[in-house]
Design an enzyme around this catalytic site. Structure first.
Site, PDB file in Angstrom:
ATOM      1  N   CYS A 154     -35.523  18.685 -40.431  1.00 20.70           N
ATOM      2  CA  CYS A 154     -36.913  19.093 -40.659  1.00 20.70           C
ATOM      3  C   CYS A 154     -36.994  20.120 -41.777  1.00 20.70           C
ATOM      4  O   CYS A 154     -37.875  20.044 -42.654  1.00 20.70           O
ATOM      5  CB  CYS A 154     -37.516  19.635 -39.371  1.00 20.70           C
ATOM      6  N   HIS A 181     -37.391  30.192 -38.270  1.00 23.59           N
ATOM      7  CA  HIS A 181     -37.242  28.941 -37.508  1.00 23.59           C
ATOM      8  C   HIS A 181     -37.444  29.201 -36.018  1.00 23.59           C
ATOM      9  O   HIS A 181     -36.949  30.182 -35.469  1.00 23.59           O
ATOM     10  CB  HIS A 181     -35.833  28.384 -37.744  1.00 23.59           C
TER      11      HIS A 181
END
Length: 336
Positions: A154, A181
């Site tokens: 991602c 993240h």
């Protein structure tokens, strides 16, 4: 078009099932996951981040075989732990390896038996035949040559357009990246042993610096990146949406206005639907559900010198990645 099978109903696997059930219900021919049927059905129906499924999802057993019922489409569900033990139906040509356990080529290639000719890994792989970030290097994907394919990560899908657009507009001399993240399942909920001593610490108590697999995937997909391109991941106590922070030294002078204009043009042109523009003053929760690979927060753009730039991009790390994975699945299924 080839029938596909899915190994692994984790975060990405379940979102892929939802997307296929909504857009291409007949494409999914089988699923494998060791978990019990009732648990998998419940997790497919309900999601703490993305809400309940738009489509009815049921499960049943018939003649000793478990099935998922996605709307009115029956999908056999197997429960093997070893790819060599999974016997997907004969029409299956493509297996999406989404368990997170078989990212090396030799392990993923254990799916290559019977009619299965290709494996698509929903994660970075150190030695797949090809690592694809479709808008960047998709033209180089050759199904005749590449049998085990990685869809990168991602973060790689979010970072690649940020770098590519800068490079095309101004040239890249040096670059680095940090990603803020969300927590993932490879961290500990409470302190518990882990080979990464930072990930061993309670995920929702601290900001946890660690490595990111995106850097290897980006170098494989974008071999012209500056050789020293690297960075760090800062895991933070949230469930969804990451923020990518790219710093770069450019080959040509730029200004905040010209950098913004480059991203605006890309979002309206060749990168449409993959690169978006975030609304002013957004925070991470505002991005949940967006399917673009990255949404540029242009208000945060900084020039730290005539050739030293800092740009920021948000991405729903689950929805965006699942969308790119689904697109690649459909593309490959039509080519093999």
């Amino acid at each position: 078009m080839s029938v596909i099978a899915l190994n692994g109903l984790g975060r990405i696997g379940r979102l892929l099932v939802r997307r296929l059930a909504a857009s291409r219900p007949g494409l999914l021919g089988a699923v494998n996951d060791p978990a019990p049927l009732d648990q998998l059905v419940h997790l497919l129906r309900y999601d703490s981040v993305h809400g309940p499924s738009d489509k009815p999802i049921e499960g049943f057993t018939e003649g000793g075989q478990d099935f998922l019922l996605l709307g009115d489409h029956r999908v056999p569900l197997f429960h093997a732990t070893d790819p060599a033990e999974i016997h997907f139906p004969a029409p299956t040509r493509l297996v999406v390896e989404a368990s997170g356990r078989f990212t090396r080529r030799a392990d993923a290639a254990r799916h290559l038996k019977a009619a299965v000719s290709h494996v698509l890994i929903s994660a970075p792989s150190p030695d797949a035949d090809f690592t694809v970030i479709a808008p960047v290097n998709g033209a180089g994907l050759d199904p005749q040559q590449h049998r085990v394919i990685s869809n990168a990560s991602c973060t790689a899908h979010a970072t690649a357009p940020m770098l590519k657009i800068l490079d095309e507009a101004f040239g890249l001399e040096h670059a680095g990246m940090s990603t803020v993240h969300v927590v993932t399942n490879d961290q500990r909920l409470l302190d518990l042993p882990h080979k990464d001593l930072r990930r061993a610490r309670a995920a929702f108590k601290s900001i946890i610096p660690t490595t990111s697999s995106a850097f290897g995937a980006l170098h494989r997909a974008m071999p012209d990146l500056p050789a020293a391109f690297d960075g760090v991941a800062l895991r933070v106590p949230t469930l969804n949406v990451n923020l990518v922070d790219v710093v770069a030294t450019l080959r040509r002078d730029a200004e905040v206005a010209t950098v913004k204009a480059a991203y605006e043009a890309a979002a309206a042109g060749s990168w449409r639907n993959l690169v978006g523009l975030a609304d002013p003053h957004v925070v991470s929760s505002d991005i949940t559900g967006r399917a673009e690979s990255v949404l540029m927060d242009l208000d945060l753009t900084m020039m730290l010198g005539p050739r030293f730039v800092k740009v920021f991009g948000w991405h729903d790390n689950e929805t965006g990645y699942a969308a790119r994975l689904c697109e690649l699945v459909v593309d490959l299924a039509g080519r093999i």
